[in-house]
Design a protein around this motif. Structure first.
Motif, PDB file in Angstrom:
ATOM      1  N   GLU A 102      44.922 -21.178   3.102  1.00  9.58           N
ATOM      2  CA  GLU A 102      44.038 -20.421   3.262  1.00  9.58           C
ATOM      3  C   GLU A 102      42.489 -20.505   2.962  1.00  9.58           C
ATOM      4  OE1 GLU A 102      46.381 -20.795   1.084  1.00  9.58           O
ATOM      5  OE2 GLU A 102      46.074 -19.676  -0.863  1.00  9.58           O
ATOM      6  N   SER A 103      42.068 -21.745   2.584  1.00 12.36           N
ATOM      7  CA  SER A 103      40.778 -22.008   2.288  1.00 12.36           C
ATOM      8  C   SER A 103      40.241 -22.749   3.499  1.00 12.36           C
ATOM      9  CB  SER A 103      40.792 -23.289   1.228  1.00 12.36           C
ATOM     10  OG  SER A 103      40.826 -22.830  -0.159  1.00 12.36           O
ATOM     11  N   THR A 104      40.612 -23.096   4.602  1.00  9.84           N
ATOM     12  CA  THR A 104      40.291 -23.520   5.642  1.00  9.84           C
ATOM     13  C   THR A 104      38.987 -22.838   6.139  1.00  9.84           C
ATOM     14  OG1 THR A 104      42.326 -24.237   6.087  1.00  9.84           O
ATOM     15  CG2 THR A 104      40.850 -24.634   7.910  1.00  9.84           C
ATOM     16  N   LEU A 105      39.480 -21.505   6.326  1.00 11.64           N
ATOM     17  CA  LEU A 105      38.212 -20.414   7.060  1.00 11.64           C
ATOM     18  C   LEU A 105      36.954 -20.657   6.002  1.00 11.64           C
ATOM     19  CD1 LEU A 105      38.521 -19.129   9.393  1.00 11.64           C
ATOM     20  CD2 LEU A 105      38.967 -16.953   8.253  1.00 11.64           C
ATOM     21  N   ARG A 157      27.370 -12.373  -2.556  1.00  7.31           N
ATOM     22  CA  ARG A 157      27.385 -10.889  -2.691  1.00  7.31           C
ATOM     23  C   ARG A 157      28.448 -10.465  -1.649  1.00  7.31           C
ATOM     24  NH1 ARG A 157      24.506  -7.646  -5.242  1.00  7.31           N
ATOM     25  NH2 ARG A 157      24.473  -6.155  -3.724  1.00  7.31           N
ATOM     26  N   LEU A 158      28.201 -11.157  -0.656  1.00  9.36           N
ATOM     27  CA  LEU A 158      29.064 -10.793   0.851  1.00  9.36           C
ATOM     28  C   LEU A 158      30.489 -11.011   0.639  1.00  9.36           C
ATOM     29  CD1 LEU A 158      26.592 -11.121   3.660  1.00  9.36           C
ATOM     30  CD2 LEU A 158      27.222  -9.348   2.680  1.00  9.36           C
ATOM     31  N   LEU A 159      30.660 -12.329  -0.146  1.00 10.30           N
ATOM     32  CA  LEU A 159      32.006 -12.982  -0.389  1.00 10.30           C
ATOM     33  C   LEU A 159      32.684 -12.115  -1.338  1.00 10.30           C
ATOM     34  CD1 LEU A 159      31.142 -16.689  -0.356  1.00 10.30           C
ATOM     35  CD2 LEU A 159      32.440 -15.445   1.345  1.00 10.30           C
ATOM     36  N   MET A 160      31.725 -11.712  -2.424  1.00 11.24           N
ATOM     37  CA  MET A 160      32.618 -10.768  -3.483  1.00 11.24           C
ATOM     38  C   MET A 160      33.036  -9.493  -2.860  1.00 11.24           C
ATOM     39  SD  MET A 160      32.449 -12.096  -6.514  1.00 11.24           S
ATOM     40  CE  MET A 160      32.311 -11.032  -7.983  1.00 11.24           C
ATOM     41  N   SER A 181      39.490 -12.388  -3.398  1.00  9.93           N
ATOM     42  CA  SER A 181      40.628 -13.001  -4.159  1.00  9.93           C
ATOM     43  C   SER A 181      40.420 -14.411  -4.000  1.00  9.93           C
ATOM     44  CB  SER A 181      41.990 -12.661  -3.138  1.00  9.93           C
ATOM     45  OG  SER A 181      41.495 -12.945  -1.776  1.00  9.93           O
ATOM     46  N   ASP A 182      39.869 -14.878  -2.756  1.00  6.70           N
ATOM     47  CA  ASP A 182      39.445 -16.470  -2.551  1.00  6.70           C
ATOM     48  C   ASP A 182      38.686 -16.896  -3.928  1.00  6.70           C
ATOM     49  OD1 ASP A 182      40.907 -16.832  -0.437  1.00  6.70           O
ATOM     50  OD2 ASP A 182      39.269 -16.579   1.027  1.00  6.70           O
ATOM     51  N   LEU A 183      37.433 -16.120  -4.079  1.00  2.00           N
ATOM     52  CA  LEU A 183      36.548 -16.548  -5.410  1.00  2.00           C
ATOM     53  C   LEU A 183      37.473 -16.462  -6.608  1.00  2.00           C
ATOM     54  CD1 LEU A 183      33.434 -14.336  -4.420  1.00  2.00           C
ATOM     55  CD2 LEU A 183      34.144 -16.587  -3.769  1.00  2.00           C
ATOM     56  N   VAL A 184      38.435 -15.639  -6.941  1.00  2.00           N
ATOM     57  CA  VAL A 184      39.176 -15.935  -8.230  1.00  2.00           C
ATOM     58  C   VAL A 184      40.093 -16.869  -8.131  1.00  2.00           C
ATOM     59  CG1 VAL A 184      40.996 -14.590  -9.300  1.00  2.00           C
ATOM     60  CG2 VAL A 184      39.575 -13.404  -8.144  1.00  2.00           C
ATOM     61  N   ARG A 185      40.791 -17.287  -7.076  1.00  2.00           N
ATOM     62  CA  ARG A 185      41.301 -18.705  -6.812  1.00  2.00           C
ATOM     63  C   ARG A 185      40.535 -19.904  -7.187  1.00  2.00           C
ATOM     64  NH1 ARG A 185      42.167 -21.631  -2.861  1.00  2.00           N
ATOM     65  NH2 ARG A 185      41.451 -20.141  -1.087  1.00  2.00           N
ATOM     66  N   LEU A 186      39.430 -19.818  -6.555  1.00  2.00           N
ATOM     67  CA  LEU A 186      38.552 -21.035  -6.819  1.00  2.00           C
ATOM     68  C   LEU A 186      37.717 -20.832  -7.990  1.00  2.00           C
ATOM     69  CD1 LEU A 186      36.999 -20.648  -3.259  1.00  2.00           C
ATOM     70  CD2 LEU A 186      38.432 -22.671  -4.171  1.00  2.00           C
ATOM     71  N   GLY A 187      37.888 -19.960  -8.892  1.00  2.00           N
ATOM     72  CA  GLY A 187      37.441 -19.825 -10.434  1.00  2.00           C
ATOM     73  C   GLY A 187      36.230 -19.580 -10.378  1.00  2.00           C
ATOM     74  N   ALA A 207      35.081 -16.353  -9.406  1.00  2.00           N
ATOM     75  CA  ALA A 207      35.060 -14.817 -10.015  1.00  2.00           C
ATOM     76  C   ALA A 207      36.292 -14.505 -10.673  1.00  2.00           C
ATOM     77  CB  ALA A 207      34.866 -13.772  -8.757  1.00  2.00           C
ATOM     78  N   LYS A 208      36.167 -13.536 -11.518  1.00  2.00           N
ATOM     79  CA  LYS A 208      37.388 -13.096 -12.394  1.00  2.00           C
ATOM     80  C   LYS A 208      38.017 -11.979 -11.954  1.00  2.00           C
ATOM     81  CE  LYS A 208      36.506 -15.262 -17.158  1.00  2.00           C
ATOM     82  NZ  LYS A 208      35.164 -15.431 -17.122  1.00  2.00           N
ATOM     83  N   LEU A 209      39.408 -11.911 -12.004  1.00  2.00           N
ATOM     84  CA  LEU A 209      40.015 -10.667 -11.449  1.00  2.00           C
ATOM     85  C   LEU A 209      39.282  -9.168 -11.941  1.00  2.00           C
ATOM     86  CD1 LEU A 209      41.886 -10.455  -9.181  1.00  2.00           C
ATOM     87  CD2 LEU A 209      43.813 -10.477 -10.767  1.00  2.00           C
ATOM     88  N   ALA A 210      39.137  -9.179 -13.388  1.00  2.00           N
ATOM     89  CA  ALA A 210      38.665  -8.088 -13.879  1.00  2.00           C
ATOM     90  C   ALA A 210      37.603  -8.641 -15.014  1.00  2.00           C
ATOM     91  CB  ALA A 210      39.713  -7.463 -14.726  1.00  2.00           C
TER      92      ALA A 210
END
Lengths: 230, 119
Positions: free
Chosen positions: A40-43, A202-205, A210-216, A218-221
């Motif tokens: 799912e990272s490919t994109l 910001r647009l990615l957020m 979910s991708d940013l959380v997986r990549l470390g 951003a945090k979920l909460a």
């Protein structure tokens, strides 16, 4: 920061090529592992490479009365770590060397070292340091991208100064000369790159939390939310 | 204007970037230069010839765009390719999010009068 084709003496060209090669080989391994383990990272990997493509094609006027271009490497370095950015940056530099006669094959090693290795590592380091000290995500992203951009051009200045020392004042004199051409011109562009990287983050957020959380990144909460939940 | 706070901040970021690029031109910071707003890469080449007048590039590009126009076209192509992939990425993400939201709404709020959600 593109050192033109044939503009580094053969010995320097070979040395920078040898210095860059292991980073790129390691990067290719990291990239294939990432794609295999997280398809799912490919994109998002494509989007990070695309960001470098866009930014390094834009020659923008600067306060010194000359034009230069950003690098776009900070984003990918923060998202996927610098080794993967070494590959994405190399692809961009190869495209420009082969199709645009911008940079070159003999200077590819030196250009890869400045734009695809030194810049991303510096940017990632600054980003990580600021995060450790509790800086807000977007502040760390801005200074990370700013540093990746500026350090790239400082390294180019060092590379040229080492190859072409001033007959009178030596490497230091030549460094002042190339630094004046590259580094000063680059400061406002590095600010622009920092702002554009913040914009994309910001647009990615909004679109890919979910991708940013997986990549470390951003945090979920937020921390306060977790404390409240505990 | 019905702009969200997010959209306002994003627009402001773009405006600052545009201002940083336009101000050097508007303030005429290239005046007095032999070649105003030439590329830093080309200036570095000139500096090399100054530092070492006898230096000869020992390799030439395999392919060189035949004119400045073709070169700028290729640069535009590079930017367009990158922008296209970025736009595709955000489009796909938006579509997925909307699809997920629609599916959640259909599954969650199956009110008695709403039979279409059951299809």
């Amino acid at each position: 920061m593109h050192i033109a084709e044939g503009f580094l003496p053969p010995l320097h060209a070979a040395a920078w090529g040898a210095a860059s090669a292991p980073f790129v080989v390691h990067g290719v391994r990291a990239l294939t592992r990432e794609v295999k383990e997280n398809p799912e990272s490919t994109l998002l990997l494509g989007a990070s490479g695309a960001f470098t493509f866009v930014l390094s094609a834009l020659k923008i006027p600067s306060v010194t009365g000359s034009c230069s271009h950003p690098t776009g490497t900070g984003l990918g370095a923060i998202l996927f770590r610098p080794p993967i950015m070494a590959v994405l940056g190399t692809i961009t530099l190869l495209f420009q060397a082969l199709l645009l006669a911008h940079g070159g094959l003999t200077t590819l090693g030196a250009n890869v070292f400045s734009m695809a290795i030194a810049g991303p590592w510096a940017g990632f380091g600054v980003y990580l340091l600021l995060r450790r000290f509790g800086a807000p995500l977007m502040v760390a992203v801005f200074f990370g991208a700013f540093s990746a951009d500026l350090v790239t051009y400082c390294v180019t200045s060092v590379q040229l100064a080492l190859a072409f020392p001033d007959p009178g004042s030596g490497v230091a004199g030549a460094l002042a000369k190339f630094g004046g051409i590259f580094a000063v011109t680059q400061i406002p562009l590095a600010v622009s790159e920092g702002l554009l990287t913040v914009l994309v983050m910001r647009l990615l957020m909004q679109s890919s939390k979910s991708d940013l959380v997986r990549l470390g990144v951003a945090k979920l909460a937020g921390r306060s939310d977790r404390k409240a939940a505990a | 204007m019905g702009m969200s706070r997010n959209a306002k901040i994003n627009t402001l970021l773009l405006l600052v970037v545009a201002a940083l690029a336009v101000l050097p031109l508007a303030l005429g910071l290239g005046e007095g230069k032999e070649e105003p707003f030439s590329g830093a890469d080309a200036q570095a080449e000139a500096a090399i010839t100054e530092l070492k007048p006898d230096y000869e590039p020992w390799f030439t590009p395999l392919y060189e765009p035949p004119s400045g126009e073709v070169e700028s076209a290729l640069f535009a192509l590079q930017a367009a390719l990158g922008a296209g992939v970025l736009a595709y990425y955000f489009g796909v993400r938006k579509g997925r999010r909307q699809g997920a939201a629609a599916a959640a709404a259909a599954a969650g709020s199956g009110t008695p009068g709403d039979t279409r959600a059951e299809d």
